[in-house]
Design a protein around this motif. Structure first.
Motif, PDB file in Angstrom:
ATOM      1  N   HIS A   1       0.859  -1.196   0.000  1.00 30.26           N
ATOM      2  CA  HIS A   1       0.000   0.000   0.000  1.00 30.26           C
ATOM      3  C   HIS A   1       0.889   1.237   0.000  1.00 30.26           C
TER       4      HIS A   1
ATOM      5  N   ASP B   1       0.843   5.196   1.936  1.00 32.10           N
ATOM      6  CA  ASP B   1       0.167   5.863   3.036  1.00 32.10           C
ATOM      7  C   ASP B   1      -0.629   7.049   2.487  1.00 32.10           C
TER       8      ASP B   1
ATOM      9  N   HIS C   1       4.849   0.031  -0.052  1.00 32.15           N
ATOM     10  CA  HIS C   1       5.563  -0.779   0.939  1.00 32.15           C
ATOM     11  C   HIS C   1       4.634  -1.828   1.528  1.00 32.15           C
TER      12      HIS C   1
HETATM   13 FE   LIG Z   1       2.219   2.186   5.485  1.00 29.41          FE
END
Ligand SMILES: [Fe+2]
Ligand SMILES: N=C(N)NCCCC[C@H](N)C(=O)O
Ligand SMILES: O=C(O)CCC(=O)C(=O)O
Length: 329
Positions: free
Chosen positions: A211, A213, A269
């Motif tokens: 994903h 952030d 990540h």
């Molecule tokens: Fe994350």
């Protein structure tokens, strides 16, 4: 994405932390150097470690140790602060509640957010309305965590001042309507060792699926003896963000990518705990104002050839769609 980086740079931000509020901080050569390093790291990897951040190591460690103490409690004790739509998605979630792109994440967590009072953002804020749910055990959990959140908010503001300088933008780029009243989130996360006895019925070994952030900047406080966080480079290789004691791992979120028209990217990540130990991580997310309308800034559109490459977003709406899509009951 980003570039073919093979390691994650480490930056001593001490000079920036000292001079962040100076009207012309880059007059100090040491600050100017930090700013150059931030720019390089943000362009190449979207991830960097920071030292010299000013948050005492004793506090950073204690935050992980009270988190571990909470996860060590029996399940019914943890479920006393269970997360639900009625709590504004704040509180504890068991392993298997979080889903990333349709796959269960092998982690349990407490989710906390800046408080949203009823009616605060009209319809935009409704889903997130609620107060954080704190465990009564360990007893100092709430006080310690709230103090930690305040420190992370201050630190993030300083780092973003450095990033504003790195972008050659105005110093107040992340203030006012953008992030003058930053929304924050904290995830206190526990990753059982899926290959060991801690989780014999694990259906996969993905602690947290790949994903990016959501917001501006993330500060990761991770156990210092397990390598589990991995960052994807442009060749699709997973580069480990091995723990470096005394540092935070910092990474860029989607709102910063949008604002810069992709000059800085939010790097993909994931987390895999393939060790034999239970891993604890406390991730702090510094985001824009809840009701911020985030668009690529004109100066970055021009700098990247004149075309707007990314759609804008209303942060609160973006967050709600992520929350509703990653939590299943
Ligand atoms: Fe994350
Ligand atoms: N509030 C923030 N920024 N949270 C980031 C969490 C990302 C993990 C989630 N499973 C996902 O797939 O998005
Ligand atoms: O556990 C980690 O190291 C990072 C967790 C993470 O990426 C997240 O919560 O967004």
């Amino acid at each position: 994405m980003a570039t073919d980086f093979r390691s994650i740079p480490l930056i001593d931000i001490g000079p920036l932390v000292e001079k962040w509020d100076d009207p012309n901080p880059t007059q100090d050569q040491r600050v100017a150097q930090v700013v150059l390093q931030l720019d390089k790291a943000c362009r190449e990897a979207g991830f960097f470690y920071v030292t010299g951040h000013g948050i005492p190591d004793s506090i950073v460690k204690e935050i992980r140790s009270i988190s571990r103490q909470f996860f060590d409690l029996p399940c019914d004790e943890k479920l006393k602060i269970n997360l639900s739509p009625a709590t504004g998605y704040r509180g504890y979630q068991r392993v298997g509640v979080n889903v990333t792109k349709g796959v269960f994440d092998m982690h349990e967590a407490i989710d906390c957010y800046k408080e949203v009072k009823p009616g605060m953002y009209g319809g935009l804020g409704e889903v997130m309305e609620g107060c954080n749910q704190w465990p009564s055990d360990p007893p100092r959990f709430k006080d310690l965590m709230e103090d930690y959140v305040n420190r992370c908010t201050e630190l993030s503001r300083k780092i973003l001042r450095g990033i504003a300088l790195a972008l050659g933008g105005p110093l107040d780029m992340f203030e006012g309507n953008i992030a003058g009243d930053p929304f924050w989130a904290v995830r206190i996360i526990g990753y059982p060792a899926v290959n060991g006895k801690q989780m014999p019925d694990a259906i996969n070994d993905i602690g947290c699926g790949e994903h990016t952030d959501y917001g501006l900047l993330t500060l990761v406080n991770q156990d210092d003896d397990i390598t589990a966080l991995q960052v994807r480079n442009i060749d699709g290789e997973w580069i480990p963000a091995a723990p470096v004691p005394g540092t935070f791992v910092c990474n860029i979120g989607d709102m910063l990518k949008i604002m810069t028209n992709g000059i800085y990217e939010s790097t993909v990540h994931r987390v895999m705990n393939n060790s034999a130990k239970y891993r604890v991580c406390v991730a702090y997310f510094y985001e824009t104002n809840y009701d911020a309308v985030v668009e690529p800034l004109e100066m970055f559109v021009e700098r990247s050839g004149g075309a707007k490459k990314l759609d804008g977003a209303v942060y609160g709406k973006y967050l709600v769609s992520k929350v509703l899509n990653t939590i299943v009951f």
